[in-house]
Design an enzyme around this catalytic site. Structure first.
Site, mmCIF file in Angstrom:
data_model
loop_
_atom_site.group_PDB
_atom_site.id
_atom_site.type_symbol
_atom_site.label_atom_id
_atom_site.label_comp_id
_atom_site.label_asym_id
_atom_site.label_seq_id
_atom_site.Cartn_x
_atom_site.Cartn_y
_atom_site.Cartn_z
ATOM 1 N N SER A 148 -4.887 -4.113 13.456
ATOM 2 C CA SER A 148 -6.014 -3.519 12.741
ATOM 3 C C SER A 148 -6.816 -4.638 12.101
ATOM 4 O O SER A 148 -6.238 -5.622 11.613
ATOM 5 C CB SER A 148 -5.527 -2.554 11.662
ATOM 6 N N TYR A 171 0.113 -1.154 4.204
ATOM 7 C CA TYR A 171 -0.330 -1.112 5.608
ATOM 8 C C TYR A 171 -1.019 -2.405 6.006
ATOM 9 O O TYR A 171 -0.744 -2.974 7.068
ATOM 10 C CB TYR A 171 -1.266 0.083 5.818
#
Length: 253
Positions: A148, A171
């Site tokens: 990501s 995350y």
């Protein structure tokens, strides 16, 4: 027929990636934590006429599950051409009003980090190491790490980055750790035909983000497939996000 294993492929981006690679003529091992869900997904694709597919029970957090998946796939083929490490979680929880519970560096418990890292980092390492021997037998082995842009330390240090204020210690740091593993793995295999890259599919509408993304799974999967099919003259050990950099795709670590 070339063969690919995709983890977490019973839904979302993984499922669409399986579809696109089936359409490109690959045999797909569809990894799913729940075999029932994986078989259901495989049957859906078969009804579209995409029959070169088999569901495999694969829980990336479970050593025994990975060992069983490696044995099963190894009984069916001597070679694996592509591994797409797609399975991932955010660890994000929602308040009753639907807003996100922040993953702050100050307050978030270590247990939350452990849960997310177990899938996003350790799970990737487990699966990659388990299937590396089959990948080494391919003439053009490829590994795509589904990362990501939120894992880019450079971007998240830039106040002008469009997602600068969208922090989340758990995350984001898990994807940063995944990126470093990618760099090291690509370096160790630099003198081979392996092409190993981290690819961000973009902010895609899936269950992972409670369907709050803005992109489609079709576009996200195309980005993963692009680097899964990269030629022998292509790069390795790089980080790509075409949503962030539409021109060349490459973004800073």
């Amino acid at each position: 027929m070339k063969k690919v294993l995709i983890t977490g492929a019973n839904k979302g981006i993984g499922y669409e990636t399986a579809r696109q690679l089936l359409q490109a003529g690959f045999y797909v091992y569809l990894g799913s934590r729940s075999l029932e869900n994986g078989m259901h997904a495989a049957e859906e694709l078969k009804r579209e006429g995409l029959t070169a597919i088999e569901a495999v029970q694969l829980d990336v957090t479970n050593d025994a599950s990975i060992k069983d998946a490696r044995r099963l796939i190894g009984e069916k083929t001597d070679v694996l051409d592509i591994l797409i490490n797609n399975a991932g979680i955010t660890g994000v929880q929602l308040h009753e009003d639907g807003t996100f519970v922040p993953q702050t560096a100050i307050d978030t418990a270590v247990e939350v980090y452990k849960e997310v890292y177990e899938t996003n980092v350790y799970g990737v390492i487990r699966v990659t190491q388990a299937f590396l021997d089959l990948l080494k037998k391919s003439a053009e082995p490829r590994i795509v790490m589904v990362s990501s842009s939120q894992g880019s330390i450079t971007l998240h240090s830039d106040p002008y980055y469009k997602y600068y204020n969208h922090k989340g210690s758990v995350y984001l740091s898990s994807k940063s750790a995944l990126n470093m593993y990618t760099v090291n793995l690509a370096y160790e295999l630099r003198d081979t035909n392996f092409k190993i890259n981290a690819v961000s599919p973009g902010f895609t509408k899936t269950d992972l983000n409670h369907n709050r993304g803005t992109g489609t799974v079709q576009d996200a999967a195309k980005r993963l497939v692009k680097y899964a099919l990269i030629g022998n003259d292509g790069v390795t050990g790089k980080f790509f996000c075409e949503e962030t950099n539409p021109e060349t795709g490459e973004i800073p670590w």
